[in-house]
Write a protein that holds these residues in place. Structure first.
Motif, PDB file in Angstrom:
ATOM      1  N   TYR A  79      10.689   2.141  -3.526  1.00 51.99           N
ATOM      2  CA  TYR A  79      10.138   1.963  -2.182  1.00 51.99           C
ATOM      3  C   TYR A  79      10.252   0.497  -1.752  1.00 51.99           C
ATOM      4  O   TYR A  79      10.633   0.201  -0.615  1.00 51.99           O
ATOM      5  CB  TYR A  79       8.677   2.411  -2.125  1.00 51.99           C
ATOM      6  CG  TYR A  79       8.145   2.446  -0.715  1.00 51.99           C
ATOM      7  CD1 TYR A  79       8.228   3.594   0.043  1.00 51.99           C
ATOM      8  CD2 TYR A  79       7.594   1.308  -0.130  1.00 51.99           C
ATOM      9  CE1 TYR A  79       7.769   3.625   1.353  1.00 51.99           C
ATOM     10  CE2 TYR A  79       7.134   1.324   1.176  1.00 51.99           C
ATOM     11  CZ  TYR A  79       7.227   2.486   1.903  1.00 51.99           C
ATOM     12  OH  TYR A  79       6.782   2.514   3.202  1.00 51.99           O
ATOM     13  N   THR A 139      -3.187  -0.796  -3.787  1.00 54.42           N
ATOM     14  CA  THR A 139      -3.468   0.062  -4.951  1.00 54.42           C
ATOM     15  C   THR A 139      -3.617   1.500  -4.496  1.00 54.42           C
ATOM     16  O   THR A 139      -3.950   1.782  -3.340  1.00 54.42           O
ATOM     17  CB  THR A 139      -4.772  -0.350  -5.681  1.00 54.42           C
ATOM     18  OG1 THR A 139      -5.860  -0.270  -4.755  1.00 54.42           O
ATOM     19  CG2 THR A 139      -4.678  -1.745  -6.249  1.00 54.42           C
ATOM     20  N   ALA A 140      -3.339   2.393  -5.418  1.00 49.70           N
ATOM     21  CA  ALA A 140      -3.567   3.812  -5.185  1.00 49.70           C
ATOM     22  C   ALA A 140      -4.130   4.398  -6.472  1.00 49.70           C
ATOM     23  O   ALA A 140      -3.656   4.089  -7.562  1.00 49.70           O
ATOM     24  CB  ALA A 140      -2.270   4.519  -4.802  1.00 49.70           C
ATOM     25  N   ASP A 141      -5.166   5.197  -6.338  1.00 49.63           N
ATOM     26  CA  ASP A 141      -5.798   5.838  -7.492  1.00 49.63           C
ATOM     27  C   ASP A 141      -5.560   7.338  -7.445  1.00 49.63           C
ATOM     28  O   ASP A 141      -5.727   7.964  -6.386  1.00 49.63           O
ATOM     29  CB  ASP A 141      -7.321   5.582  -7.491  1.00 49.63           C
ATOM     30  CG  ASP A 141      -7.640   4.128  -7.718  1.00 49.63           C
ATOM     31  OD1 ASP A 141      -7.095   3.531  -8.657  1.00 49.63           O
ATOM     32  OD2 ASP A 141      -8.448   3.576  -6.940  1.00 49.63           O
ATOM     33  N   GLU A 198       0.825  -1.212   0.000  1.00 48.83           N
ATOM     34  CA  GLU A 198       0.000   0.000   0.000  1.00 48.83           C
ATOM     35  C   GLU A 198       0.859   1.262   0.000  1.00 48.83           C
ATOM     36  O   GLU A 198       0.568   2.217  -0.718  1.00 48.83           O
ATOM     37  CB  GLU A 198      -0.943  -0.011   1.201  1.00 48.83           C
ATOM     38  CG  GLU A 198      -2.040  -1.054   1.084  1.00 48.83           C
ATOM     39  CD  GLU A 198      -2.867  -1.218   2.348  1.00 48.83           C
ATOM     40  OE1 GLU A 198      -2.459  -0.703   3.418  1.00 48.83           O
ATOM     41  OE2 GLU A 198      -3.908  -1.889   2.270  1.00 48.83           O
ATOM     42  N   GLU A 199       1.911   1.270   0.802  1.00 51.01           N
ATOM     43  CA  GLU A 199       2.788   2.451   0.850  1.00 51.01           C
ATOM     44  C   GLU A 199       3.567   2.620  -0.454  1.00 51.01           C
ATOM     45  O   GLU A 199       3.781   3.753  -0.900  1.00 51.01           O
ATOM     46  CB  GLU A 199       3.744   2.364   2.041  1.00 51.01           C
ATOM     47  CG  GLU A 199       3.056   2.538   3.382  1.00 51.01           C
ATOM     48  CD  GLU A 199       2.376   3.888   3.513  1.00 51.01           C
ATOM     49  OE1 GLU A 199       2.916   4.914   3.039  1.00 51.01           O
ATOM     50  OE2 GLU A 199       1.271   3.933   4.079  1.00 51.01           O
ATOM     51  N   ALA A 232       2.163   6.732  -6.782  1.00 51.79           N
ATOM     52  CA  ALA A 232       1.086   7.599  -7.258  1.00 51.79           C
ATOM     53  C   ALA A 232       1.431   9.075  -7.121  1.00 51.79           C
ATOM     54  O   ALA A 232       0.717   9.936  -7.635  1.00 51.79           O
ATOM     55  CB  ALA A 232      -0.207   7.291  -6.509  1.00 51.79           C
ATOM     56  N   GLN A 233       2.518   9.401  -6.463  1.00 51.42           N
ATOM     57  CA  GLN A 233       2.938  10.796  -6.350  1.00 51.42           C
ATOM     58  C   GLN A 233       3.837  11.223  -7.505  1.00 51.42           C
ATOM     59  O   GLN A 233       4.277  12.368  -7.556  1.00 51.42           O
ATOM     60  CB  GLN A 233       3.643  11.015  -5.010  1.00 51.42           C
ATOM     61  CG  GLN A 233       2.693  10.843  -3.846  1.00 51.42           C
ATOM     62  CD  GLN A 233       3.384  11.022  -2.514  1.00 51.42           C
ATOM     63  OE1 GLN A 233       4.427  11.646  -2.420  1.00 51.42           O
ATOM     64  NE2 GLN A 233       2.788  10.469  -1.475  1.00 51.42           N
ATOM     65  N   ALA A 255       2.497   1.762  -3.379  1.00 54.28           N
ATOM     66  CA  ALA A 255       1.523   2.282  -4.338  1.00 54.28           C
ATOM     67  C   ALA A 255       1.305   3.780  -4.126  1.00 54.28           C
ATOM     68  O   ALA A 255       1.229   4.557  -5.088  1.00 54.28           O
ATOM     69  CB  ALA A 255       0.198   1.528  -4.215  1.00 54.28           C
ATOM     70  N   ARG A 256       1.232   4.206  -2.887  1.00 55.32           N
ATOM     71  CA  ARG A 256       1.070   5.640  -2.594  1.00 55.32           C
ATOM     72  C   ARG A 256       2.285   6.435  -3.055  1.00 55.32           C
ATOM     73  O   ARG A 256       2.148   7.521  -3.616  1.00 55.32           O
ATOM     74  CB  ARG A 256       0.842   5.859  -1.103  1.00 55.32           C
ATOM     75  CG  ARG A 256      -0.526   5.469  -0.653  1.00 55.32           C
ATOM     76  CD  ARG A 256      -0.777   5.847   0.804  1.00 55.32           C
ATOM     77  NE  ARG A 256      -1.938   5.136   1.287  1.00 55.32           N
ATOM     78  CZ  ARG A 256      -1.911   4.131   2.142  1.00 55.32           C
ATOM     79  NH1 ARG A 256      -0.775   3.723   2.645  1.00 55.32           N
ATOM     80  NH2 ARG A 256      -3.014   3.548   2.515  1.00 55.32           N
ATOM     81  N   ALA A 257       3.476   5.901  -2.804  1.00 55.55           N
ATOM     82  CA  ALA A 257       4.705   6.582  -3.233  1.00 55.55           C
ATOM     83  C   ALA A 257       4.738   6.696  -4.758  1.00 55.55           C
ATOM     84  O   ALA A 257       5.109   7.743  -5.309  1.00 55.55           O
ATOM     85  CB  ALA A 257       5.934   5.829  -2.735  1.00 55.55           C
ATOM     86  N   ARG A 275      -4.168   4.514 -11.973  1.00 55.82           N
ATOM     87  CA  ARG A 275      -4.140   3.519 -10.900  1.00 55.82           C
ATOM     88  C   ARG A 275      -2.794   2.820 -10.847  1.00 55.82           C
ATOM     89  O   ARG A 275      -2.273   2.362 -11.859  1.00 55.82           O
ATOM     90  CB  ARG A 275      -5.228   2.488 -11.105  1.00 55.82           C
ATOM     91  CG  ARG A 275      -5.141   1.321 -10.109  1.00 55.82           C
ATOM     92  CD  ARG A 275      -6.308   0.423 -10.219  1.00 55.82           C
ATOM     93  NE  ARG A 275      -7.323   0.997  -9.346  1.00 55.82           N
ATOM     94  CZ  ARG A 275      -8.251   0.294  -8.735  1.00 55.82           C
ATOM     95  NH1 ARG A 275      -8.339  -0.980  -8.924  1.00 55.82           N
ATOM     96  NH2 ARG A 275      -9.111   0.884  -7.944  1.00 55.82           N
TER      97      ARG A 275
END
Length: 135
Positions: A83, A128-130, A48-49, A55-56, A51-53, A99
């Motif tokens: 990451y 996932t991160a959208d 999850e982290e 998505a930036q 994916a967030r990294a 995504r």
């Protein structure tokens, strides 16, 4: 005169050894089962982290011109992999549109279950991160 019964001699020792083995396996299952649950939680959190990294990793031109931001797919995938490497987890990063999906694999060694031939376990995590536009 006292009579000694020799037929039963040592029977408590066999029972105690058997009970000890069963108890060791039960404790091992509890300890290593807990470690497996923690490893799964860790694998999911890392995914999850990552994916967030990833998505930036937005396209700089979109940010500079004030239009809706979108992902730079190559940069996003590279950030996600960076990451993962920093945390020591292995995995894959995929970017489709806005995504980012990350799948991780974490392997841990067992503490007690090695006595019965289970030396390690492998768990998987997914995140996932959208990218959602504010406008």
């Amino acid at each position: 005169m006292k009579q000694i019964i020799r037929d039963e001699r040592g029977s408590a020792s066999v029972w105690l050894v058997g009970l000890s083995v069963v108890l060791a396996i039960a404790i091992g299952g509890a300890v290593d089962g807990s470690r497996k649950a923690q490893a799964h939680s860790h694998a999911t959190a890392v995914a999850e982290e990552a994916a967030r990294a990833a998505a930036q990793a937005l396209r700089a031109h979109a940010l500079a011109t004030g239009v809706d931001a979108d992902l730079n797919p190559d940069l996003a995938a590279a950030e996600g992999r960076r990451y993962l490497a920093a945390t020591g987890a292995s995995g894959t990063v995929s970017v489709e549109g806005g995504r980012v999906s990350v799948d991780t694999t974490v392997t841990r060694s067992t503490i007690f279950l090695g006595m019965i031939g289970i030396a390690e376990f492998t768990v998987h995590g997914h995140g996932t991160a959208d990218l959602i536009s504010a406008g």
